[in-house]
Design a protein around this motif. Sequence first.
Motif, PDB file in Angstrom:
ATOM      1  N   UNK A  78       0.824  -1.206   0.000  1.00  0.00           N
ATOM      2  CA  UNK A  78       0.000   0.000   0.000  1.00  0.00           C
ATOM      3  C   UNK A  78       0.864   1.265   0.000  1.00  0.00           C
ATOM      4  N   UNK A  79       1.977   1.192   0.718  1.00  0.00           N
ATOM      5  CA  UNK A  79       2.891   2.340   0.737  1.00  0.00           C
ATOM      6  C   UNK A  79       3.514   2.540  -0.645  1.00  0.00           C
ATOM      7  N   UNK A  80       3.931   1.451  -1.284  1.00  0.00           N
ATOM      8  CA  UNK A  80       4.543   1.546  -2.616  1.00  0.00           C
ATOM      9  C   UNK A  80       3.565   2.143  -3.633  1.00  0.00           C
ATOM     10  N   UNK A  81       2.286   1.809  -3.501  1.00  0.00           N
ATOM     11  CA  UNK A  81       1.277   2.317  -4.430  1.00  0.00           C
ATOM     12  C   UNK A  81       0.847   3.740  -4.101  1.00  0.00           C
ATOM     13  N   UNK A  82       1.288   4.267  -2.957  1.00  0.00           N
ATOM     14  CA  UNK A  82       0.914   5.613  -2.573  1.00  0.00           C
ATOM     15  C   UNK A  82      -0.437   5.711  -1.895  1.00  0.00           C
ATOM     16  N   UNK A  83      -1.021   4.572  -1.513  1.00  0.00           N
ATOM     17  CA  UNK A  83      -2.326   4.588  -0.860  1.00  0.00           C
ATOM     18  C   UNK A  83      -2.227   5.051   0.582  1.00  0.00           C
ATOM     19  N   UNK A  84      -1.107   4.764   1.236  1.00  0.00           N
ATOM     20  CA  UNK A  84      -0.846   5.231   2.596  1.00  0.00           C
ATOM     21  C   UNK A  84       0.568   5.778   2.652  1.00  0.00           C
ATOM     22  N   UNK A  85       0.844   6.565   3.683  1.00  0.00           N
ATOM     23  CA  UNK A  85       2.153   7.219   3.764  1.00  0.00           C
ATOM     24  C   UNK A  85       3.219   6.324   4.381  1.00  0.00           C
ATOM     25  N   UNK A  86       2.825   5.465   5.319  1.00  0.00           N
ATOM     26  CA  UNK A  86       3.841   4.682   6.023  1.00  0.00           C
ATOM     27  C   UNK A  86       3.220   3.479   6.709  1.00  0.00           C
ATOM     28  N   UNK A  87       4.097   2.531   7.079  1.00  0.00           N
ATOM     29  CA  UNK A  87       3.723   1.363   7.881  1.00  0.00           C
ATOM     30  C   UNK A  87       4.496   1.434   9.178  1.00  0.00           C
ATOM     31  N   UNK A  88       3.815   1.214  10.306  1.00  0.00           N
ATOM     32  CA  UNK A  88       4.467   1.272  11.601  1.00  0.00           C
ATOM     33  C   UNK A  88       4.222  -0.040  12.346  1.00  0.00           C
ATOM     34  N   UNK A  89       5.277  -0.551  12.976  1.00  0.00           N
ATOM     35  CA  UNK A  89       5.172  -1.741  13.822  1.00  0.00           C
ATOM     36  C   UNK A  89       6.170  -1.623  14.962  1.00  0.00           C
ATOM     37  N   UNK A  90       5.950  -2.400  16.004  1.00  0.00           N
ATOM     38  CA  UNK A  90       6.810  -2.314  17.186  1.00  0.00           C
ATOM     39  C   UNK A  90       7.341  -3.688  17.540  1.00  0.00           C
ATOM     40  N   UNK A  91       8.648  -3.730  17.773  1.00  0.00           N
ATOM     41  CA  UNK A  91       9.310  -4.957  18.196  1.00  0.00           C
ATOM     42  C   UNK A  91      10.079  -4.636  19.465  1.00  0.00           C
ATOM     43  N   UNK A  92       9.516  -4.999  20.598  1.00  0.00           N
ATOM     44  CA  UNK A  92      10.140  -4.662  21.868  1.00  0.00           C
ATOM     45  C   UNK A  92      10.113  -3.162  22.096  1.00  0.00           C
ATOM     46  N   UNK A  93      11.286  -2.606  22.272  1.00  0.00           N
ATOM     47  CA  UNK A  93      11.385  -1.162  22.486  1.00  0.00           C
ATOM     48  C   UNK A  93      11.681  -0.394  21.193  1.00  0.00           C
ATOM     49  N   UNK A  94      11.636  -1.092  20.073  1.00  0.00           N
ATOM     50  CA  UNK A  94      11.949  -0.448  18.797  1.00  0.00           C
ATOM     51  C   UNK A  94      10.678  -0.214  17.987  1.00  0.00           C
ATOM     52  N   UNK A  95      10.463   1.038  17.613  1.00  0.00           N
ATOM     53  CA  UNK A  95       9.340   1.399  16.747  1.00  0.00           C
ATOM     54  C   UNK A  95       9.870   1.518  15.326  1.00  0.00           C
ATOM     55  N   UNK A  96       9.347   0.704  14.420  1.00  0.00           N
ATOM     56  CA  UNK A  96       9.820   0.660  13.039  1.00  0.00           C
ATOM     57  C   UNK A  96       8.815   1.339  12.122  1.00  0.00           C
ATOM     58  N   UNK A  97       9.292   2.279  11.331  1.00  0.00           N
ATOM     59  CA  UNK A  97       8.433   3.015  10.395  1.00  0.00           C
ATOM     60  C   UNK A  97       9.018   2.852   8.997  1.00  0.00           C
ATOM     61  N   UNK A  98       8.218   2.354   8.050  1.00  0.00           N
ATOM     62  CA  UNK A  98       8.626   2.217   6.656  1.00  0.00           C
ATOM     63  C   UNK A  98       7.780   3.155   5.806  1.00  0.00           C
ATOM     64  N   UNK A  99       8.453   3.950   4.987  1.00  0.00           N
ATOM     65  CA  UNK A  99       7.757   4.948   4.182  1.00  0.00           C
ATOM     66  C   UNK A  99       8.355   4.964   2.784  1.00  0.00           C
ATOM     67  N   UNK A 100       7.698   5.688   1.881  1.00  0.00           N
ATOM     68  CA  UNK A 100       8.189   5.828   0.514  1.00  0.00           C
ATOM     69  C   UNK A 100       8.790   7.214   0.330  1.00  0.00           C
ATOM     70  N   UNK A 101       9.919   7.274  -0.350  1.00  0.00           N
ATOM     71  CA  UNK A 101      10.568   8.553  -0.616  1.00  0.00           C
ATOM     72  C   UNK A 101      10.064   9.198  -1.904  1.00  0.00           C
ATOM     73  N   UNK A 102       9.058   8.571  -2.539  1.00  0.00           N
ATOM     74  CA  UNK A 102       8.516   9.150  -3.766  1.00  0.00           C
ATOM     75  C   UNK A 102       7.911  10.518  -3.499  1.00  0.00           C
ATOM     76  N   UNK A 103       7.217  10.646  -2.356  1.00  0.00           N
ATOM     77  CA  UNK A 103       6.673  11.935  -1.927  1.00  0.00           C
ATOM     78  C   UNK A 103       7.524  12.406  -0.758  1.00  0.00           C
ATOM     79  N   UNK A 104       8.499  13.254  -1.039  1.00  0.00           N
ATOM     80  CA  UNK A 104       9.459  13.643  -0.014  1.00  0.00           C
ATOM     81  C   UNK A 104       8.823  14.499   1.080  1.00  0.00           C
TER      82      UNK A 104
END
Length: 344
Positions: A78-104
């Motif tokens: 969904x992020x690659x298609x531009x439908x959403x801005x980012x994906x967020x998940x948490x592993x322990x004390x680490x918050x992981x955010x994946x986003x696309x740089x197409x829209x800076x």
Amino acid sequence: MFKGFYRDRLSVGFSVLFPLFFILIFGTVLSGGAPSATKVVQVGAVPLIDQLPAQARQELGQALEITSADSLADAVEQVRKGEVAAVVQQDGDTLSVQYSSADQVTAATVRGIFDAFVNAANIAATGAPPTYTLQTSQVEDESLQAIQFIAPGMIGYGIAIGAVFGAAMTLITWREKKLLRRLRLAPVSTVSVVASRVVVSIVVALVQLVLFVGVSMLPFLGLRLSGAWYMAVPLTIAGTLAFLAIGLFVGSVAKTVEGGSGLANLITLPMAFVSGAFIPADSGPEWMTVVAKFLPLSYLVDGLKDVLVRGEGPAAAVVPIVVMLGFAVAVTLVATRFFRWDTA
């Protein structure tokens, strides 16, 4: 001259209806609405977000529209298609955010929000009270709407294309029909003909100014004038003279109406983007800001913004007027070197 203008549907369309269309569309769509929240997908449990107090969750919801998903792969797609801005998940004390740089812009927004969010969570986890606090407020009145920024740009653009197309198309058409040669031989001075063209263009530009400002002030658009708004009149006159000079240049070098129309568009349309008539000039690369300093439309748009919506006094219009008049003189001198009375 007046009959030639309003009988030319192309000139009327480009100089009046086209800018008016942009004012109505952009003004209606953008005015008065709150900015939409950035869409983010949460995969699995994210305690850092899920355990927020109601008040904090509500504040976060003003910036982020968070939905849930079970599949990380689907969310990333969904992020690659531009439908959403980012994906967020948490592993322990680490918050992981994946986003696309197409829209800076959106990417920077997402990173900034989560960076501030994690920093605030770290401070809260220490139990120590924050040393610094942030207080924010907008410099404009809260009733300020997007039309305050749209209208001056569209007014400047309308004045520009009205003067350029009016002068260029008239000159080319008259040359093709041998009317210029007849006027030269007729007992009518060249000064009278040029003065008539200038007067008609200025009157048309002032009508455009009144019409565009009047439409922008309609309740559903909401333009509010502030400052020395009456200085928009001399700004309009100076801008008209500057773009008449460009129209004279186009009409002097172009041999056909089609060629003149293409050259006029080639000059005015890119100038509108670079000068900030459509988008803020400083939102582009640095070279755009440098180039804008040499374009008359940037001075016309900035001058109109200063006296119409920024609350500036009459002095704010002085520099733009002087620059545009100087530009008009310089380009007119260049255009006269290419001027021809007939197509031969």
